[in-house]
Design a protein around this motif. Structure first.
Motif: not given
Length: 398
Positions: A312-313, A345-346, A350-351
């Motif tokens: 979920y993103g 959507s990937g 980022k984390p």
């Protein structure tokens, strides 16, 4: 009654625990754990540490079998964590004249945990306590791994009562000495204990180990695990290497996978690493293997590949838990690679990138993001990532 003589006047009066399932409510005890305590039977009797309260009856019986009708004059409290200290009240009830020997930072814990405010002798770094032939000295080791932590040294027999330092998971079941055991059978549990309990306070641990290096030590008596009488240098060297974040050649691949796509990428990476000459490759599904076992091997081996899908993103939750613990431990002297998977959507990148920037390891290669099942282009990128990590290991060996 299983008591063990360590020297003429010093005996082990510890107990083993095969009941507790999770140490600190977190870490599985598949092989149990020992709570080591010791008695010095001199003109004055000193007990070094208590045990967990559910085994106090056995502990008290062992003490009495050694000292008979003599009183216990002193209880030395090296560490207030309840796996050691919760038996203090029972010991005090059995020996009401006992003086508790502890440092200043232990006082509020004695009060808060057990309502004890009297009958306490406060010691500071370098203070000594005469028992007769034996003289104890006290050495503060703050934040290894609580602020009140200290170790006790017997000057006569050169015995170090080292608290949690040099400890391990795994019960000894009364066979307590290094020369009575296959030491290698404890190594994995030593790493797991260090990574889970001591790893976050690695720097204070390294400082404490350097400090203890000035003592002449013939025997190491920790609060958990083996008593090191034949080769104390082995555990001293191993703990020093762990505290200094020294790693061995090998790669841990830790991954999360919802439907098998990320697992497939992880298995490809393992295959590529082995093809490139990496002999030790540990593959872990973070949803199936307890974090403690993964942490232990991450602490031990230089290479680390982390992979998980977007959820979920965001990052797959089980991997987020791994990153939380690793961020606290840091990744000094590691080669880190990252791979992700997504359906539309990937969001995992980022984390992972934030972790890589803060963790302290060397981030090697480009992050590989696979959409669904890895195709030929993805396989080539994964192979390049594996080679980047393998090349760091090759440089280490050179």
């Amino acid at each position: 009654m299983n008591t063990q003589k360590i020297t003429q006047d010093i005996s082990w009066v510890g107990v083993d625990d095969h009941q507790t399932e999770l140490f600190e409510g977190l870490w599985p005890l598949d092989n149990g754990i020992s709570y080591n305590a010791y008695v010095i039977n001199d003109e004055k009797v000193a007990v070094i540490d208590a045990v967990k309260d559910f085994e106090c009856e056995t502990y008290l019986e062992k003490i009495k079998s050694i000292i008979g009708d003599k009183p216990v004059d002193y209880l030395v409290v090296n560490h207030m964590e309840p796996d050691h200290s919760s038996g203090i009240s029972e010991l005090r009830a059995a020996y009401p004249g006992v003086t508790i020997v502890a440092n200043q930072k232990a006082l509020p814990m004695l009060k808060n945990f057990y309502g004890i405010e009297e009958g306490i002798q406060i010691v500071a770094d370098g203070d000594t306590l005469e028992l007769g032939a034996h003289c104890l000295s006290f050495h503060m080791t703050p934040m290894v791994h609580w602020p009140e932590s200290m170790v006790t040294y017997d000057q006569k027999d050169k015995v170090l009562f080292s608290m949690d330092v040099f400890g391990s998971f795994k019960a000894t079941d009364g066979v307590i000495f290094d020369d009575e055991n296959i030491v290698e059978s404890f190594v994995d549990e030593i790493y797991r204990y260090f990574a889970c309990i001591i790893g976050k306070v690695r720097l204070p641990a390294a400082k404490a180990l350097k400090k203890l290096g000035g003592l002449e030590i013939k025997t190491i008596c920790p609060s958990h695990g083996l008593v090191w009488r034949e080769n104390p240098g082995y555990i001293l060297d191993l703990y020093t290497r762990m505290a200094n974040a020294e790693t061995e050649n090998g790669v841990v691949i830790a991954y999360g996978s919802m439907y098998g796509n990320t697992k497939h990428s992880a298995e490809l990476l393992a295959e590529y690493l082995k093809d490139d000459g990496v002999e030790i490759v540990k593959l872990y599904d973070v949803a199936q293997t307890d974090l403690s076992y993964i942490l232990a091997d991450i602490w031990r081996y230089k290479g680390l590949l982390l992979g998980a899908p977007a959820y979920y993103g965001q990052l797959f939750p089980k991997m987020a838990g791994v990153l939380y613990k690793l961020a606290g431990n840091k990744l000094l002297n590691h080669a880190l690679g990252i791979f992700t998977d997504y359906s539309w959507s990937g969001g995992a990148e980022k984390p992972f990138a934030a972790f890589a920037a803060e963790a302290g390891g060397v981030h090697v290669g480009q992050t590989v993001s696979v959409q669904g099942w890895a195709d030929a282009e993805d396989e080539a990128a994964l192979k390049e990532l594996a080679q980047s990590v393998a090349n760091v290991l090759k440089l280490e060996r050179a």
